[in-house]
Design an enzyme around this catalytic site. Structure first.
Site, PDB file in Angstrom:
ATOM      1  N   ARG A 136       0.693  -5.014  -5.250  1.00 36.64           N
ATOM      2  CA  ARG A 136       0.809  -6.226  -4.431  1.00 36.64           C
ATOM      3  C   ARG A 136       1.042  -7.359  -5.430  1.00 36.64           C
ATOM      4  NH1 ARG A 136      -0.566  -4.306   0.605  1.00 36.64           N
ATOM      5  NH2 ARG A 136      -2.260  -2.790   0.668  1.00 36.64           N
ATOM      6  N   ASP A 192       2.793  -0.487  11.640  1.00 40.89           N
ATOM      7  CA  ASP A 192       2.789  -1.854  12.193  1.00 40.89           C
ATOM      8  C   ASP A 192       4.095  -2.612  11.951  1.00 40.89           C
ATOM      9  OD1 ASP A 192       2.512  -2.084   9.462  1.00 40.89           O
ATOM     10  OD2 ASP A 192       0.920  -3.571   9.526  1.00 40.89           O
ATOM     11  N   GLY A 216       0.836  -1.207   0.000  1.00 40.42           N
ATOM     12  CA  GLY A 216       0.000   0.000   0.000  1.00 40.42           C
ATOM     13  C   GLY A 216       0.866   1.250   0.000  1.00 40.42           C
ATOM     14  N   ASP A 227       5.271  -4.789   5.892  1.00 36.10           N
ATOM     15  CA  ASP A 227       5.934  -6.055   6.238  1.00 36.10           C
ATOM     16  C   ASP A 227       5.894  -7.077   5.109  1.00 36.10           C
ATOM     17  OD1 ASP A 227       3.301  -6.582   6.611  1.00 36.10           O
ATOM     18  OD2 ASP A 227       3.501  -7.391   8.648  1.00 36.10           O
ATOM     19  N   ARG A 280      -4.913  -2.257   9.148  1.00 34.15           N
ATOM     20  CA  ARG A 280      -4.854  -3.708   8.966  1.00 34.15           C
ATOM     21  C   ARG A 280      -5.128  -4.386  10.293  1.00 34.15           C
ATOM     22  NH1 ARG A 280      -0.393  -6.934   6.445  1.00 34.15           N
ATOM     23  NH2 ARG A 280       0.859  -5.527   7.709  1.00 34.15           N
ATOM     24  N   THR A 309       4.411   2.742   5.423  1.00 37.15           N
ATOM     25  CA  THR A 309       3.008   2.319   5.528  1.00 37.15           C
ATOM     26  C   THR A 309       2.279   3.229   6.504  1.00 37.15           C
ATOM     27  OG1 THR A 309       1.508   0.615   6.408  1.00 37.15           O
ATOM     28  CG2 THR A 309       3.764   0.518   7.189  1.00 37.15           C
ATOM     29  N   ASP A 347       0.101   2.205   8.418  1.00 35.41           N
ATOM     30  CA  ASP A 347      -0.390   1.361   9.522  1.00 35.41           C
ATOM     31  C   ASP A 347       0.461   1.446  10.797  1.00 35.41           C
ATOM     32  OD1 ASP A 347      -2.352   0.487   7.782  1.00 35.41           O
ATOM     33  OD2 ASP A 347      -1.214  -1.278   7.151  1.00 35.41           O
TER      34      ASP A 347
HETATM   35  O1  F6P Z   1      -1.254  -1.333   4.542  1.00 30.09           O
HETATM   36  C1  F6P Z   1      -1.925  -0.158   4.193  1.00 30.09           C
HETATM   37  C2  F6P Z   1      -3.396  -0.408   4.026  1.00 30.09           C
HETATM   38  O2  F6P Z   1      -4.013   0.802   3.644  1.00 30.09           O
HETATM   39  C3  F6P Z   1      -4.099  -1.011   5.227  1.00 30.09           C
HETATM   40  O3  F6P Z   1      -4.395  -0.045   6.190  1.00 30.09           O
HETATM   41  C4  F6P Z   1      -5.301  -1.632   4.576  1.00 30.09           C
HETATM   42  O4  F6P Z   1      -5.752  -2.740   5.325  1.00 30.09           O
HETATM   43  C5  F6P Z   1      -4.789  -2.094   3.248  1.00 30.09           C
HETATM   44  O5  F6P Z   1      -3.609  -1.354   2.985  1.00 30.09           O
HETATM   45  C6  F6P Z   1      -5.752  -1.910   2.097  1.00 30.09           C
HETATM   46  O6  F6P Z   1      -5.200  -2.489   0.978  1.00 30.09           O
HETATM   47  P1  F6P Z   1      -5.683  -2.223  -0.516  1.00 30.09           P
HETATM   48  O7  F6P Z   1      -5.218  -0.859  -0.914  1.00 30.09           O
HETATM   49  O8  F6P Z   1      -5.021  -3.295  -1.290  1.00 30.09           O
HETATM   50  O9  F6P Z   1      -7.187  -2.273  -0.498  1.00 30.09           O
END
Ligand code: F6P
Length: 319
Positions: A72, A129, A11, A103, A171, A125, A127
């Site tokens: 991803r 995390d 992300g 991560d 997350r 990120t 997050d």
């Molecule tokens: O890791 C960043 C994040 O925005 C999280 O907070 C969330 O769970 C996830 O990515 C959402 O992913 P995507 O953009 O693939 O929907």
């Protein structure tokens, strides 16, 4: 070391561009060529790698997102896919890679390092995390974005005497939610690090005189429950109107705040200097205001992220 590459993965987060810029500028400063990999590990596999010149990173410090693009790419778990990626890097005589991401991105960096290709991870990120750092690049900008939303929702929920449930990203990490709850003056916080007792929440919300306010703000981390459905159950049980707001990807966008620009710049410089000193397989962090580096494998396998119990206690005292 003469040539390195940089990519952003997972992300996106505000400040990633500032980190890429810092890697490019530091490389240039030391006479190292810096290559940018488009679309994260996908672009590494597909050989979308280009030399970054000074002008490629001009006017990037203040831009949200990542100009290299991110993706991803679960197929990167396959060894043959990673071998192709390493071949693409070696064909350009690139000797090391800086990976900016969360991560999942560190997993890729760990695997490449284990295959003999040195990587440095930078925590990017919203997050917050990632083990081994107090702050990740993008987290504090996202916190400000969330707070703008919380402030606006407070205006309307107090005008209508409503209960407002605000679902916040993270997350499986409650840092963004907890900080937003403290700074936004929420009445309740629901985070993955603490057990969620729906009955207790509904009982408390159903007794507005005890909480001395008719409206309420509830901050909840994504993935805890279906927030829309929870709002409906609260409305049915308390008889008070309840609305859910899922903040979603709004939280990831926007220009990085000053802190994230400084953090990303410091970490970008540090990553290149670690590579120059011969380090590989490390991830960068900031702990107690000091730049640090840890073994990337340990960071994602054994290191723990301490829960911010002090901040949680603060929240409890202020409601
Ligand atoms: O890791 C960043 C994040 O925005 C999280 O907070 C969330 O769970 C996830 O990515 C959402 O992913 P995507 O953009 O693939 O929907």
């Amino acid at each position: 070391i003469k040539k390195i590459a940089v990519l952003t993965s997972g992300g996106d987060a505000p400040g990633m561009n500032a980190a890429i810029r810092a890697v490019q500028r530091t490389g240039m400063h030391h006479g190292i060529e810096v290559y940018g990999v488009m679309h994260g590990y996908l672009g590494l596999y597909q050989n979308e790698i280009k030399l970054l010149e000074r002008q490629d990173v001009a006017n990037m410090l203040n831009r949200g997102g990542t100009f290299l693009g991110s993706a991803r790419f679960p197929k990167f778990k396959e060894e043959t896919v990673r071998q192709q990626a390493v071949e693409n890097l070696r064909a350009l005589d690139i000797e090391a890679l800086v990976v900016i991401g969360g991560d999942g991105s560190y997993m890729g960096a760990k695997a490449l390092t284990e295959m003999g290709f040195p990587c440095i991870g930078l925590p990017g990120t919203i997050d917050n995390d990632i083990p081994g750092t107090d702050y990740t690049i993008g987290y504090l900008t996202a916190l400000n974005t969330v707070l703008e939303a919380v402030d606006r929702l407070r205006d309307t929920s107090s005008s209508h005497n409503r209960i407002s449930l605000i679902e916040i990203m993270g997350r499986h990490c409650g840092d963004l939610t907890l900080a937003a709850a403290v700074a936004g003056g929420a009445e309740y916080v629901i985070i993955p690090e603490k057990p969620f007792d729906e009955e207790a929440l509904i009982t408390a919300l159903g007794n507005p005189s005890a909480r001395r306010k008719s409206h309420a703000i509830v901050c909840i981390t994504e993935n805890m429950t279906d927030t829309e459905a929870l709002a409906k159950r609260i409305e049915e049980r308390t008889g008070q109107e309840a609305r859910a707001t899922i903040l979603g990807h709004i939280q990831r966008g926007g220009a990085p705040r000053g802190f994230d620009r400084v953090l990303a710049s410091q970490m970008g410089v540090y990553a290149v200097e670690l590579l120059m000193q011969g380090h590989g397989g490390r991830c960068v962090g900031i702990q107690s205001n000091q730049l640090v580096h840890h073994d990337i494998i340990e960071a994602i396998t054994t290191m723990q992220r301490p829960f911010k119990q002090d901040l949680f206690n603060t929240f409890k005292k202020l409601v």
